[in-house]
Scaffold this motif. Structure first.
Motif, PDB file in Angstrom:
ATOM      1  N   ALA A 203       0.819  -1.214   0.000  1.00  0.00           N
ATOM      2  CA  ALA A 203       0.000   0.000   0.000  1.00  0.00           C
ATOM      3  C   ALA A 203       0.855   1.266   0.000  1.00  0.00           C
ATOM      4  N   LEU A 204       2.167   1.130   0.219  1.00  0.00           N
ATOM      5  CA  LEU A 204       3.049   2.301   0.268  1.00  0.00           C
ATOM      6  C   LEU A 204       3.138   2.990  -1.094  1.00  0.00           C
ATOM      7  N   ASP A 205       3.135   4.316  -1.054  1.00  0.00           N
ATOM      8  CA  ASP A 205       3.434   5.131  -2.242  1.00  0.00           C
ATOM      9  C   ASP A 205       4.848   5.681  -2.117  1.00  0.00           C
ATOM     10  N   LEU A 206       5.368   6.152  -3.218  1.00  0.00           N
ATOM     11  CA  LEU A 206       6.716   6.730  -3.204  1.00  0.00           C
ATOM     12  C   LEU A 206       6.804   7.883  -2.206  1.00  0.00           C
ATOM     13  N   ALA A 207       5.732   8.647  -2.074  1.00  0.00           N
ATOM     14  CA  ALA A 207       5.743   9.801  -1.170  1.00  0.00           C
ATOM     15  C   ALA A 207       5.862   9.398   0.291  1.00  0.00           C
ATOM     16  N   ALA A 208       5.608   8.133   0.597  1.00  0.00           N
ATOM     17  CA  ALA A 208       5.662   7.678   1.990  1.00  0.00           C
ATOM     18  C   ALA A 208       7.084   7.480   2.481  1.00  0.00           C
ATOM     19  N   ALA A 209       8.046   7.436   1.564  1.00  0.00           N
ATOM     20  CA  ALA A 209       9.458   7.247   1.940  1.00  0.00           C
ATOM     21  C   ALA A 209      10.190   8.579   1.780  1.00  0.00           C
ATOM     22  N   VAL A 210      10.566   9.171   2.898  1.00  0.00           N
ATOM     23  CA  VAL A 210      11.218  10.491   2.897  1.00  0.00           C
ATOM     24  C   VAL A 210      12.662  10.328   3.355  1.00  0.00           C
ATOM     25  N   GLU A 211      13.602  10.791   2.529  1.00  0.00           N
ATOM     26  CA  GLU A 211      15.023  10.666   2.882  1.00  0.00           C
ATOM     27  C   GLU A 211      15.369  11.649   4.000  1.00  0.00           C
ATOM     28  N   THR A 212      16.153  11.175   4.957  1.00  0.00           N
ATOM     29  CA  THR A 212      16.543  11.968   6.115  1.00  0.00           C
ATOM     30  C   THR A 212      18.035  11.758   6.383  1.00  0.00           C
ATOM     31  N   GLU A 213      18.538  12.436   7.419  1.00  0.00           N
ATOM     32  CA  GLU A 213      19.945  12.274   7.781  1.00  0.00           C
ATOM     33  C   GLU A 213      20.246  10.854   8.247  1.00  0.00           C
ATOM     34  N   HIS A 214      19.277  10.229   8.900  1.00  0.00           N
ATOM     35  CA  HIS A 214      19.532   8.882   9.418  1.00  0.00           C
ATOM     36  C   HIS A 214      19.244   7.796   8.385  1.00  0.00           C
ATOM     37  N   GLY A 215      18.655   8.159   7.268  1.00  0.00           N
ATOM     38  CA  GLY A 215      18.335   7.201   6.223  1.00  0.00           C
ATOM     39  C   GLY A 215      17.023   7.561   5.562  1.00  0.00           C
ATOM     40  N   TYR A 216      15.926   6.935   5.977  1.00  0.00           N
ATOM     41  CA  TYR A 216      14.593   7.260   5.486  1.00  0.00           C
ATOM     42  C   TYR A 216      13.592   7.177   6.630  1.00  0.00           C
ATOM     43  N   ASP A 217      12.549   7.972   6.520  1.00  0.00           N
ATOM     44  CA  ASP A 217      11.360   7.797   7.340  1.00  0.00           C
ATOM     45  C   ASP A 217      10.278   7.219   6.436  1.00  0.00           C
ATOM     46  N   VAL A 218       9.721   6.093   6.833  1.00  0.00           N
ATOM     47  CA  VAL A 218       8.688   5.430   6.035  1.00  0.00           C
ATOM     48  C   VAL A 218       7.404   5.396   6.856  1.00  0.00           C
ATOM     49  N   THR A 219       6.346   5.970   6.315  1.00  0.00           N
ATOM     50  CA  THR A 219       5.072   6.050   7.015  1.00  0.00           C
ATOM     51  C   THR A 219       4.104   5.028   6.444  1.00  0.00           C
ATOM     52  N   LEU A 220       3.654   4.120   7.317  1.00  0.00           N
ATOM     53  CA  LEU A 220       2.724   3.067   6.926  1.00  0.00           C
ATOM     54  C   LEU A 220       1.407   3.234   7.657  1.00  0.00           C
ATOM     55  N   TYR A 221       0.331   2.827   7.014  1.00  0.00           N
ATOM     56  CA  TYR A 221      -0.962   2.792   7.696  1.00  0.00           C
ATOM     57  C   TYR A 221      -1.176   1.393   8.238  1.00  0.00           C
ATOM     58  N   ARG A 222      -1.300   1.278   9.557  1.00  0.00           N
ATOM     59  CA  ARG A 222      -1.496  -0.011  10.215  1.00  0.00           C
ATOM     60  C   ARG A 222      -2.991  -0.225  10.411  1.00  0.00           C
ATOM     61  N   LYS A 223      -3.579  -1.024   9.529  1.00  0.00           N
ATOM     62  CA  LYS A 223      -5.037  -1.160   9.526  1.00  0.00           C
ATOM     63  C   LYS A 223      -5.559  -1.808  10.793  1.00  0.00           C
ATOM     64  N   LYS A 224      -4.794  -2.740  11.374  1.00  0.00           N
ATOM     65  CA  LYS A 224      -5.281  -3.429  12.568  1.00  0.00           C
ATOM     66  C   LYS A 224      -5.473  -2.467  13.741  1.00  0.00           C
ATOM     67  N   VAL A 225      -4.652  -1.427  13.823  1.00  0.00           N
ATOM     68  CA  VAL A 225      -4.770  -0.474  14.928  1.00  0.00           C
ATOM     69  C   VAL A 225      -5.315   0.870  14.473  1.00  0.00           C
ATOM     70  N   ARG A 226      -5.632   0.971  13.179  1.00  0.00           N
ATOM     71  CA  ARG A 226      -6.241   2.174  12.609  1.00  0.00           C
ATOM     72  C   ARG A 226      -5.403   3.431  12.850  1.00  0.00           C
ATOM     73  N   LYS A 227      -4.106   3.325  12.614  1.00  0.00           N
ATOM     74  CA  LYS A 227      -3.269   4.512  12.762  1.00  0.00           C
ATOM     75  C   LYS A 227      -2.023   4.387  11.883  1.00  0.00           C
ATOM     76  N   HIS A 228      -1.398   5.528  11.622  1.00  0.00           N
ATOM     77  CA  HIS A 228      -0.144   5.551  10.870  1.00  0.00           C
ATOM     78  C   HIS A 228       1.033   5.452  11.840  1.00  0.00           C
ATOM     79  N   THR A 229       2.072   4.773  11.414  1.00  0.00           N
ATOM     80  CA  THR A 229       3.334   4.796  12.160  1.00  0.00           C
ATOM     81  C   THR A 229       4.426   5.256  11.205  1.00  0.00           C
ATOM     82  N   THR A 230       5.319   6.081  11.708  1.00  0.00           N
ATOM     83  CA  THR A 230       6.471   6.509  10.920  1.00  0.00           C
ATOM     84  C   THR A 230       7.689   5.773  11.448  1.00  0.00           C
ATOM     85  N   ASN A 231       8.228   4.892  10.625  1.00  0.00           N
ATOM     86  CA  ASN A 231       9.351   4.050  11.024  1.00  0.00           C
ATOM     87  C   ASN A 231      10.648   4.590  10.457  1.00  0.00           C
TER      88      ASN A 231
END
Length: 370
Positions: A203-231
């Motif tokens: 379900a991830l789109d390209l926009a969900a992966a943002v490059e940062t100093e530490h590498g990337y922040d990837v934001t996923l929608y966790r359907k089981k808990v009905r919320k987004h997490t940024t990993n």
């Protein structure tokens, strides 16, 4: 101050508290009577309720409900509302009737799912759940019998955990000069590093992966808990299994192919090109942008494990289980693991993964001098 004519009635049993407002007597307000209109759900609302469950769950529940209704028709029983006796007889039927695909009766976990499909069916139709005491007793006896017979079905099937050594083996034979190879490496490593379910991964789109100093922040929608997490995707110590390097290489390959927006993980054809939209009899099917399905992502994991000669029960869930197991073995707090992977509070599945590690590390046999 209380509401005139009403009081709060509280009943306590087995440490569960139920509370409701009840009328004090003749002076209380009239009791509302629901009409058929109050019980009516529009087709659009029914569809919205059904969409709250994962597509795979909807398909499985639908098949279970159809099978239950067909059995009830053969037996002359009412499927909804079902009696406790009907549920007990149906569960016994499932424990003794071979299924066409396996020629064996359903396993306990499959029967548990079927029971849930029927009880939730009642809820969706505004009916009280059937009495499941007899059905549960039948299922428990079935579990005991399978265990005594040392049957394989007595143990719940679990996906084999994809730990870093297994992931290295899986990726060792992957040609990362190709688009497909880069995609597969990124899929495995991002899936592992984010503890993603394959449905969340595709379900991830390209926009969900943002490059940062530490590498990337990837934001996923966790359907089981009905919320987004940024990993946070961090650099690995081994370039071969570094999720940051793998994702960066794959994004570069996508950009070279003209893709800078849309789905992150896409279908790739045999000529190593982003696959064109699929059609059947001239009609478009699937995602027009070429997004992979969860089944296709799971196939990548299974295929790589088989190609690497790894034994076990491999599936898309192997990445998620591997993350939990490896993180716990490294000493990380279960709460942080749960938050990172989007597990619900008190998840029994995650607790089982923790137990796989802790039963050895925290065994009472450790340090007692044997």
């Amino acid at each position: 101050m209380g509401v005139p004519g009403r009081q709060l009635a509280v009943a306590v049993a087995d440490e569960v508290v139920d509370a409701e407002l009840v009328d004090e007597g003749p002076g209380g307000a009239d009791v509302a009577v629901h009409t058929d209109r109050d019980r009516h759900l529009s087709p659009e609302t029914v569809a919205a309720i059904e969409a709250s469950a994962a597509a795979s769950t909807r398909r499985a529940y639908g098949a279970d409900r159809d099978a239950f209704a067909a059995w009830c028709a053969e037996e002359g029983r009412v499927p909804v509302p079902a009696s406790g006796e009907t549920m007990a007889e149906w569960v016994r039927h499932l424990t003794v009737t071979p299924r066409p695909r396996t020629n064996r009766p359903a396993g306990p976990s499959t029967i548990e799912r079927a029971m849930s499909a029927v009880t939730t069916w009642h809820e969706e139709q505004g009916r009280p759940k059937p009495n499941m005491r007899g059905a549960r007793a039948v299922l428990n006896a079935y579990k005991d019998r399978l265990a005594e017979e040392k049957a394989e079905a007595a143990r719940a099937r679990q996906a084999t955990a994809a730990l870093p050594p297994q992931i290295r083996a899986m990726l060792a034979g992957t040609d990362r000069t190709t688009l497909a190879g880069r995609r597969n490496a990124a899929l495995v490593l991002v899936g592992f590093a984010t503890a993603a379910r394959v449905s969340e991964l595709v379900a991830l789109d390209l926009a969900a992966a943002v490059e940062t100093e530490h590498g990337y922040d990837v934001t996923l929608y966790r359907k089981k808990v009905r919320k987004h997490t940024t990993n946070a995707l961090l650099y690995g110590t081994d370039p071969a299994t570094c999720p940051v390097r793998a994702l960066r290489a794959y994004l570069a390959a996508l950009a070279a192919a003209g893709r800078t927006e849309g789905p992150l993980f896409v279908r790739v054809d045999r000529w190593d090109r982003i696959a064109p939209p699929l059609t059947r009899r001239g009609r478009p099917i699937g995602d027009p942008a070429g997004r992979m399905t969860a089944e296709a992502a799971a196939e990548v994991v299974e295929r790589l494990a088989v190609a690497a000669g790894l034994s076990g029960d491999w599936s898309g869930h192997s990445l998620r289980r591997g993350f939990a197991t490896a993180a716990r073995a490294a000493g990380h707090d279960p709460l942080e693991i749960a938050r990172a992977g989007g597990w619900v509070d008190g998840s029994r599945v995650l607790a089982r993964y923790m137990d796989d590690v802790d039963r050895v590390k925290n065994s009472p046999l450790v340090g007692i001098g044997l």
